[in-house]
Design a protein around this motif. Structure first.
Motif, PDB file in Angstrom:
ATOM      1  N   UNK A  50       0.823  -1.203   0.000  1.00  0.00           N
ATOM      2  CA  UNK A  50       0.000   0.000   0.000  1.00  0.00           C
ATOM      3  C   UNK A  50       0.860   1.257   0.000  1.00  0.00           C
ATOM      4  N   UNK A  51       1.840   1.309   0.886  1.00  0.00           N
ATOM      5  CA  UNK A  51       2.688   2.501   0.971  1.00  0.00           C
ATOM      6  C   UNK A  51       3.576   2.651  -0.261  1.00  0.00           C
ATOM      7  N   UNK A  52       4.031   1.543  -0.797  1.00  0.00           N
ATOM      8  CA  UNK A  52       4.817   1.606  -2.028  1.00  0.00           C
ATOM      9  C   UNK A  52       3.963   2.140  -3.179  1.00  0.00           C
ATOM     10  N   UNK A  53       2.737   1.675  -3.264  1.00  0.00           N
ATOM     11  CA  UNK A  53       1.833   2.151  -4.317  1.00  0.00           C
ATOM     12  C   UNK A  53       1.522   3.630  -4.152  1.00  0.00           C
ATOM     13  N   UNK A  54       1.328   4.059  -2.910  1.00  0.00           N
ATOM     14  CA  UNK A  54       1.083   5.483  -2.667  1.00  0.00           C
ATOM     15  C   UNK A  54       2.290   6.311  -3.090  1.00  0.00           C
ATOM     16  N   UNK A  55       3.482   5.837  -2.753  1.00  0.00           N
ATOM     17  CA  UNK A  55       4.692   6.560  -3.130  1.00  0.00           C
ATOM     18  C   UNK A  55       4.876   6.639  -4.628  1.00  0.00           C
ATOM     19  N   UNK A  56       4.590   5.555  -5.334  1.00  0.00           N
ATOM     20  CA  UNK A  56       4.728   5.566  -6.794  1.00  0.00           C
ATOM     21  C   UNK A  56       3.708   6.506  -7.418  1.00  0.00           C
ATOM     22  N   UNK A  57       2.479   6.492  -6.915  1.00  0.00           N
ATOM     23  CA  UNK A  57       1.436   7.381  -7.453  1.00  0.00           C
ATOM     24  C   UNK A  57       1.795   8.845  -7.236  1.00  0.00           C
ATOM     25  N   UNK A  58       2.277   9.168  -6.048  1.00  0.00           N
ATOM     26  CA  UNK A  58       2.687  10.544  -5.772  1.00  0.00           C
ATOM     27  C   UNK A  58       3.902  10.910  -6.626  1.00  0.00           C
ATOM     28  N   UNK A  59       4.806   9.950  -6.838  1.00  0.00           N
ATOM     29  CA  UNK A  59       5.967  10.196  -7.698  1.00  0.00           C
ATOM     30  C   UNK A  59       5.567  10.494  -9.135  1.00  0.00           C
ATOM     31  N   UNK A  60       4.582   9.765  -9.645  1.00  0.00           N
ATOM     32  CA  UNK A  60       4.093  10.024 -11.005  1.00  0.00           C
ATOM     33  C   UNK A  60       3.501  11.424 -11.084  1.00  0.00           C
ATOM     34  N   UNK A  61       2.688  11.780 -10.084  1.00  0.00           N
ATOM     35  CA  UNK A  61       2.069  13.112 -10.074  1.00  0.00           C
ATOM     36  C   UNK A  61       3.121  14.205  -9.932  1.00  0.00           C
ATOM     37  N   UNK A  62       4.124  13.973  -9.095  1.00  0.00           N
ATOM     38  CA  UNK A  62       5.189  14.963  -8.906  1.00  0.00           C
ATOM     39  C   UNK A  62       6.001  15.142 -10.179  1.00  0.00           C
ATOM     40  N   UNK A  63       6.290  14.045 -10.875  1.00  0.00           N
ATOM     41  CA  UNK A  63       7.006  14.134 -12.141  1.00  0.00           C
ATOM     42  C   UNK A  63       6.214  14.966 -13.146  1.00  0.00           C
ATOM     43  N   UNK A  64       4.913  14.713 -13.249  1.00  0.00           N
ATOM     44  CA  UNK A  64       4.069  15.470 -14.175  1.00  0.00           C
ATOM     45  C   UNK A  64       4.039  16.947 -13.791  1.00  0.00           C
ATOM     46  N   UNK A  65       3.938  17.237 -12.485  1.00  0.00           N
ATOM     47  CA  UNK A  65       3.897  18.621 -12.016  1.00  0.00           C
ATOM     48  C   UNK A  65       5.183  19.357 -12.375  1.00  0.00           C
ATOM     49  N   UNK A  66       6.329  18.728 -12.107  1.00  0.00           N
ATOM     50  CA  UNK A  66       7.622  19.360 -12.407  1.00  0.00           C
ATOM     51  C   UNK A  66       7.789  19.533 -13.917  1.00  0.00           C
ATOM     52  N   UNK A  67       7.418  18.522 -14.680  1.00  0.00           N
ATOM     53  CA  UNK A  67       7.549  18.598 -16.138  1.00  0.00           C
ATOM     54  C   UNK A  67       6.718  19.746 -16.693  1.00  0.00           C
TER      55      UNK A  67
END
Length: 187
Positions: A108-125
């Motif tokens: 669960x926590x790994x999935x949350x981290x990956x989802x937030x990482x995807x969103x953060x990558x999109x935000x920075x891009x």
């Protein structure tokens, strides 16, 4: 909590929510027109934050699914490919070793981290891309402040096969004029 308290709370919640349906806040005639949002009403950063939130929550179920499948495959190979650890589509519910509570939390926590990482990558891009676009627009605006106009003094004959630039009707006051040819010219 006692069952009596639970029933009372659900009854209060039911009446509170049904009161919203019976007594709506808008008692108008229904002919009011609402003005849609304009394009510049919200700050672009707030739009990007909202987009990141949508991406994080939208990608979460897919990330949970794929990380669970990946973890099942990892468990299968880390336990020397025993039948009790077969991955999801192939496991038998009666003989399979279930995932422990700690492993579920980790997934669960790994999935949350990956989802937030995807969103953060999109935000920075998107932020970097927007800043690059704004800088390019500023540079183009700076270049167009003083356009250089070159007007020939002597035009070629009309029979010339070479294209001739058009003679402008009026020249802006802040433009720089360069004339070609010999003699006096009014600029």
């Amino acid at each position: 909590m006692t069952p009596r308290f639970t029933r009372l709370m659900s009854l209060v919640l039911f009446f509170a929510l049904s009161a919203c349906l019976v007594f709506p806040a808008n008692t108008g005639t229904g002919e009011e027109e609402y003005e849609p949002y304009s394009g510049d009403e919200f700050n672009p950063v707030l739009k990007d934050i909202r987009r990141a939130e949508i991406i994080a929550f939208g990608s979460f179920p897919f990330v949970v699914f794929f990380s669970t499948v990946y973890y099942d495959v990892y468990r299968y190979f880390s336990h020397n490919m025993q039948d009790a650890y077969l991955p999801w589509p192939f496991k038998d519910a009666s003989t399979a070793v279930s995932v422990s509570e700690n492993e579920q939390k980790m997934l669960l926590f790994t999935s949350m981290g990956i989802s937030v990482g995807i969103a953060l990558f999109d935000f920075v891009f998107r932020t970097v891309f927007r800043n690059m676009k704004e800088k390019k627009a500023e540079e183009e605006a700076r270049e167009n402040i003083h356009p250089i106009q070159i007007r020939p003094l002597i035009r070629a004959k009309d029979e010339s096969i070479y294209p001739q630039p058009p003679v402008p009707d009026s020249v802006p006051e802040n433009s720089i004029q360069i004339t070609s040819g010999a003699g006096d010219s009014a600029s």
